[in-house]
Design a protein around this motif. Structure first.
Motif, PDB file in Angstrom:
ATOM      1  N   ARG A  54      16.022  12.505 -32.023  1.00  0.00           N
ATOM      2  CA  ARG A  54      17.455  12.426 -32.325  1.00  0.00           C
ATOM      3  C   ARG A  54      17.703  12.402 -33.831  1.00  0.00           C
ATOM      4  N   ILE A  55      16.872  11.661 -34.557  1.00  0.00           N
ATOM      5  CA  ILE A  55      17.011  11.602 -36.014  1.00  0.00           C
ATOM      6  C   ILE A  55      16.785  12.982 -36.617  1.00  0.00           C
ATOM      7  N   GLU A  56      15.777  13.693 -36.143  1.00  0.00           N
ATOM      8  CA  GLU A  56      15.510  15.043 -36.637  1.00  0.00           C
ATOM      9  C   GLU A  56      16.678  15.989 -36.319  1.00  0.00           C
ATOM     10  N   ALA A  57      17.275  15.830 -35.139  1.00  0.00           N
ATOM     11  CA  ALA A  57      18.413  16.676 -34.766  1.00  0.00           C
ATOM     12  C   ALA A  57      19.600  16.419 -35.689  1.00  0.00           C
ATOM     13  N   VAL A  58      19.878  15.161 -35.985  1.00  0.00           N
ATOM     14  CA  VAL A  58      20.998  14.825 -36.877  1.00  0.00           C
ATOM     15  C   VAL A  58      20.710  15.332 -38.281  1.00  0.00           C
ATOM     16  N   ARG A  59      19.464  15.172 -38.729  1.00  0.00           N
ATOM     17  CA  ARG A  59      19.086  15.665 -40.065  1.00  0.00           C
ATOM     18  C   ARG A  59      19.294  17.182 -40.135  1.00  0.00           C
ATOM     19  N   GLY A  60      18.911  17.890 -39.080  1.00  0.00           N
ATOM     20  CA  GLY A  60      19.103  19.335 -39.042  1.00  0.00           C
ATOM     21  C   GLY A  60      20.572  19.719 -39.071  1.00  0.00           C
ATOM     22  N   GLN A  61      21.403  18.956 -38.360  1.00  0.00           N
ATOM     23  CA  GLN A  61      22.839  19.229 -38.369  1.00  0.00           C
ATOM     24  C   GLN A  61      23.434  19.032 -39.752  1.00  0.00           C
ATOM     25  N   ILE A  62      23.013  17.979 -40.431  1.00  0.00           N
ATOM     26  CA  ILE A  62      23.525  17.716 -41.785  1.00  0.00           C
ATOM     27  C   ILE A  62      23.112  18.841 -42.721  1.00  0.00           C
ATOM     28  N   ALA A  72       0.836  -1.205   0.000  1.00  0.00           N
ATOM     29  CA  ALA A  72       0.000   0.000   0.000  1.00  0.00           C
ATOM     30  C   ALA A  72       0.866   1.248   0.000  1.00  0.00           C
ATOM     31  N   LEU A  73       1.931   1.244   0.801  1.00  0.00           N
ATOM     32  CA  LEU A  73       2.832   2.393   0.840  1.00  0.00           C
ATOM     33  C   LEU A  73       3.568   2.570  -0.493  1.00  0.00           C
ATOM     34  N   LEU A  74       3.958   1.447  -1.097  1.00  0.00           N
ATOM     35  CA  LEU A  74       4.646   1.502  -2.387  1.00  0.00           C
ATOM     36  C   LEU A  74       3.734   2.071  -3.467  1.00  0.00           C
ATOM     37  N   GLY A  75       2.468   1.657  -3.456  1.00  0.00           N
ATOM     38  CA  GLY A  75       1.499   2.176  -4.420  1.00  0.00           C
ATOM     39  C   GLY A  75       1.266   3.652  -4.232  1.00  0.00           C
ATOM     40  N   ALA A  76       1.185   4.094  -2.984  1.00  0.00           N
ATOM     41  CA  ALA A  76       0.964   5.512  -2.700  1.00  0.00           C
ATOM     42  C   ALA A  76       2.175   6.338  -3.124  1.00  0.00           C
ATOM     43  N   ALA A  77       3.370   5.823  -2.881  1.00  0.00           N
ATOM     44  CA  ALA A  77       4.583   6.543  -3.262  1.00  0.00           C
ATOM     45  C   ALA A  77       4.677   6.651  -4.775  1.00  0.00           C
ATOM     46  N   ARG A  78       4.251   5.601  -5.450  1.00  0.00           N
ATOM     47  CA  ARG A  78       4.308   5.608  -6.902  1.00  0.00           C
ATOM     48  C   ARG A  78       3.319   6.626  -7.477  1.00  0.00           C
ATOM     49  N   ALA A  79       2.166   6.770  -6.853  1.00  0.00           N
ATOM     50  CA  ALA A  79       1.162   7.716  -7.320  1.00  0.00           C
ATOM     51  C   ALA A  79       1.641   9.148  -7.157  1.00  0.00           C
ATOM     52  N   LEU A  80       2.457   9.416  -6.158  1.00  0.00           N
ATOM     53  CA  LEU A  80       2.959  10.770  -5.915  1.00  0.00           C
ATOM     54  C   LEU A  80       4.152  11.129  -6.794  1.00  0.00           C
ATOM     55  N   SER A  81       4.708  10.165  -7.503  1.00  0.00           N
ATOM     56  CA  SER A  81       5.884  10.405  -8.325  1.00  0.00           C
ATOM     57  C   SER A  81       5.530  11.325  -9.489  1.00  0.00           C
ATOM     58  N   THR A  82       6.406  12.272  -9.780  1.00  0.00           N
ATOM     59  CA  THR A  82       6.188  13.194 -10.897  1.00  0.00           C
ATOM     60  C   THR A  82       6.977  12.787 -12.132  1.00  0.00           C
ATOM     61  N   CYS A  83       7.692  11.675 -12.068  1.00  0.00           N
ATOM     62  CA  CYS A  83       8.494  11.209 -13.205  1.00  0.00           C
ATOM     63  C   CYS A  83       7.572  10.631 -14.273  1.00  0.00           C
ATOM     64  N   ARG A  84       7.827  11.019 -15.518  1.00  0.00           N
ATOM     65  CA  ARG A  84       7.070  10.446 -16.622  1.00  0.00           C
ATOM     66  C   ARG A  84       7.841   9.247 -17.163  1.00  0.00           C
ATOM     67  N   SER A  85       7.130   8.320 -17.767  1.00  0.00           N
ATOM     68  CA  SER A  85       7.819   7.185 -18.367  1.00  0.00           C
ATOM     69  C   SER A  85       8.519   7.669 -19.638  1.00  0.00           C
ATOM     70  N   LEU A  86       9.606   7.040 -19.964  1.00  0.00           N
ATOM     71  CA  LEU A  86      10.432   7.453 -21.096  1.00  0.00           C
ATOM     72  C   LEU A  86       9.911   6.797 -22.369  1.00  0.00           C
ATOM     73  N   ASP A  87       9.593   7.596 -23.356  1.00  0.00           N
ATOM     74  CA  ASP A  87       9.140   7.088 -24.646  1.00  0.00           C
ATOM     75  C   ASP A  87      10.359   6.993 -25.561  1.00  0.00           C
ATOM     76  N   ALA A 111       9.872   8.164 -29.286  1.00  0.00           N
ATOM     77  CA  ALA A 111       9.849   9.621 -29.455  1.00  0.00           C
ATOM     78  C   ALA A 111      11.264  10.194 -29.336  1.00  0.00           C
ATOM     79  N   ALA A 112      12.053   9.671 -28.413  1.00  0.00           N
ATOM     80  CA  ALA A 112      13.433  10.132 -28.261  1.00  0.00           C
ATOM     81  C   ALA A 112      14.244   9.802 -29.508  1.00  0.00           C
ATOM     82  N   ARG A 113      13.995   8.642 -30.091  1.00  0.00           N
ATOM     83  CA  ARG A 113      14.698   8.233 -31.311  1.00  0.00           C
ATOM     84  C   ARG A 113      14.346   9.161 -32.476  1.00  0.00           C
ATOM     85  N   ARG A 114      13.042   9.454 -32.638  1.00  0.00           N
ATOM     86  CA  ARG A 114      12.620  10.359 -33.712  1.00  0.00           C
ATOM     87  C   ARG A 114      13.211  11.757 -33.523  1.00  0.00           C
TER      88      ARG A 114
END
Length: 93
Positions: free
Chosen positions: A31-39, A8-23, A26-29
């Motif tokens: 990065r590809i756009e950043a490299v394309r822009g650099q080129i 119960a405490l673990l569930g409550a702590a998890r609900a209060l977390s402000t961290c988003r899950s890492l997509d 989206a990070a890959r896309r």
């Protein structure tokens, strides 16, 4: 009982977390756009150049010359005697 309280405490702590899950996709896309822009910036272009996939047709004379040369090479290869394995190794004089 202790396990239930811990969960119960673990569930409550998890609900209060402000961290988003890492997509990762989206990070890959991003990065590809950043490299394309650099080129593009290295090439001093604001956008990719237009792409013309259609290749011009070869003149018939060039095609005929190429085909006859290929046929001549095949005939010479057929008429050439097989390589002697002794010729491969170094010979002593």
């Amino acid at each position: 009982m202790e396990l239930a309280v811990l969960l119960a405490l673990l569930g409550a702590a998890r609900a209060l977390s402000t961290c988003r899950s890492l997509d990762l996709e989206a990070a890959r896309r991003k990065r590809i756009e950043a490299v394309r822009g650099q080129i593009l910036s290295k090439l001093r272009l604001s956008a990719p150049p237009g792409f013309e996939p259609e290749t011009p047709a070869l003149p018939e004379e060039i095609r005929a010359l190429y085909n006859s040369t290929q046929e001549l090479l095949r005939q010479r290869a057929r008429l050439r005697p097989p390589d002697d394995p002794e010729e491969y190794y170094a010979k002593e004089l």
